[in-house]
Design a protein around this motif. Structure first.
Motif, PDB file in Angstrom:
ATOM      1  N   LEU A   6      -1.030  -0.418   0.630  1.00 47.69           N
ATOM      2  CA  LEU A   6      -1.954   0.442  -0.088  1.00 47.69           C
ATOM      3  C   LEU A   6      -3.367  -0.111   0.044  1.00 47.69           C
ATOM      4  N   TYR A  61      -7.520   0.469  -1.313  1.00 51.91           N
ATOM      5  CA  TYR A  61      -8.341   1.054  -2.364  1.00 51.91           C
ATOM      6  C   TYR A  61      -9.786   1.055  -1.920  1.00 51.91           C
ATOM      7  N   THR A  87      -4.129  -6.187 -16.806  1.00 50.07           N
ATOM      8  CA  THR A  87      -2.719  -5.844 -16.643  1.00 50.07           C
ATOM      9  C   THR A  87      -1.848  -6.427 -17.739  1.00 50.07           C
ATOM     10  N   ILE A 118      -5.765  -6.394  -6.096  1.00 50.62           N
ATOM     11  CA  ILE A 118      -5.268  -5.176  -6.735  1.00 50.62           C
ATOM     12  C   ILE A 118      -3.774  -5.025  -6.474  1.00 50.62           C
ATOM     13  N   GLN A 119      -3.023  -4.958  -7.546  1.00 54.59           N
ATOM     14  CA  GLN A 119      -1.568  -4.757  -7.462  1.00 54.59           C
ATOM     15  C   GLN A 119      -1.284  -3.293  -7.794  1.00 54.59           C
ATOM     16  N   PRO A 120      -0.370  -2.630  -7.078  1.00 55.28           N
ATOM     17  CA  PRO A 120      -0.130  -1.203  -7.280  1.00 55.28           C
ATOM     18  C   PRO A 120       0.195  -0.807  -8.717  1.00 55.28           C
ATOM     19  N   PHE A 121       0.801  -1.704  -9.480  1.00 58.83           N
ATOM     20  CA  PHE A 121       1.186  -1.344 -10.842  1.00 58.83           C
ATOM     21  C   PHE A 121       0.357  -2.087 -11.887  1.00 58.83           C
ATOM     22  N   ARG A 139      -3.243  -2.831 -14.127  1.00 54.31           N
ATOM     23  CA  ARG A 139      -4.191  -2.003 -14.881  1.00 54.31           C
ATOM     24  C   ARG A 139      -5.579  -2.601 -14.712  1.00 54.31           C
ATOM     25  N   THR A 168      -5.511   2.379 -10.030  1.00 54.57           N
ATOM     26  CA  THR A 168      -4.051   2.499  -9.981  1.00 54.57           C
ATOM     27  C   THR A 168      -3.564   3.477 -11.044  1.00 54.57           C
ATOM     28  N   ARG A 169      -2.276   3.775 -10.983  1.00 59.26           N
ATOM     29  CA  ARG A 169      -1.635   4.654 -11.973  1.00 59.26           C
ATOM     30  C   ARG A 169      -2.265   6.043 -11.995  1.00 59.26           C
TER      31      ARG A 169
END
Length: 141
Positions: free
Chosen positions: A32, A34, A63, A96-99, A101, A126-127
């Motif tokens: 992914l 961004y 997060t 940045i991690q996909p899940f 915040r 994300t989200r």
């Protein structure tokens, strides 16, 4: 990154993969990308800004609730104009991690004192959250 935070990210990714019926492989999640966060800030035209003020825009990783937020990017604009202020926040995509915040927080400082700020944190990246935002600042009381 702390070991505790790494374990948290691994658990989130595993749970999401299981919930999605294993439709996404870890390799797909790693790929992914961004875009930088762009946006504009609008201030009330009646506001009188003194010289020497600074507008600070920060991208934060929030997060893990209760943990200290992690600043991923910051832009400072000295003596901004009053109407529409455009900004661009670049960050390291590896952070940045996909899940995760991620939020943008904005404040105007006169010296060390915040005099205006965003009404709240704005979720980004994300989200399903956007990478382009528009914020109106409110006075700090």
């Amino acid at each position: 990154m702390s070991t505790r935070r790494s374990y948290f990210y691994i658990l989130i990714i595993l749970a999401a993969v299981l919930a999605a019926g294993c439709t996404s492989s870890p390799e797909e999640l790693e790929q992914l990308s961004y875009k930088p966060i762009t946006g504009s800030i609008i201030m009330d035209e009646s506001v009188v800004l003194k010289t020497g003020i600074a507008l600070e825009i920060r991208l934060l990783d929030v997060t893990v609730a209760g943990d200290e937020e992690i600043q991923l990017s910051k832009q400072i604009i000295k003596n901004p104009n009053k109407s529409r202020i455009n900004f661009l926040l670049r960050f390291d995509q590896a952070d940045i991690q996909p899940f995760g915040r991620y939020v943008v927080r904005i404040a105007v400082y006169e010296g060390e004192t915040a005099i205006y700020q965003s009404a709240g944190d704005t979720d980004v990246l994300t989200r399903g959250n956007p990478d382009t935002i528009s914020e109106t600042l409110v006075p700090v009381f």
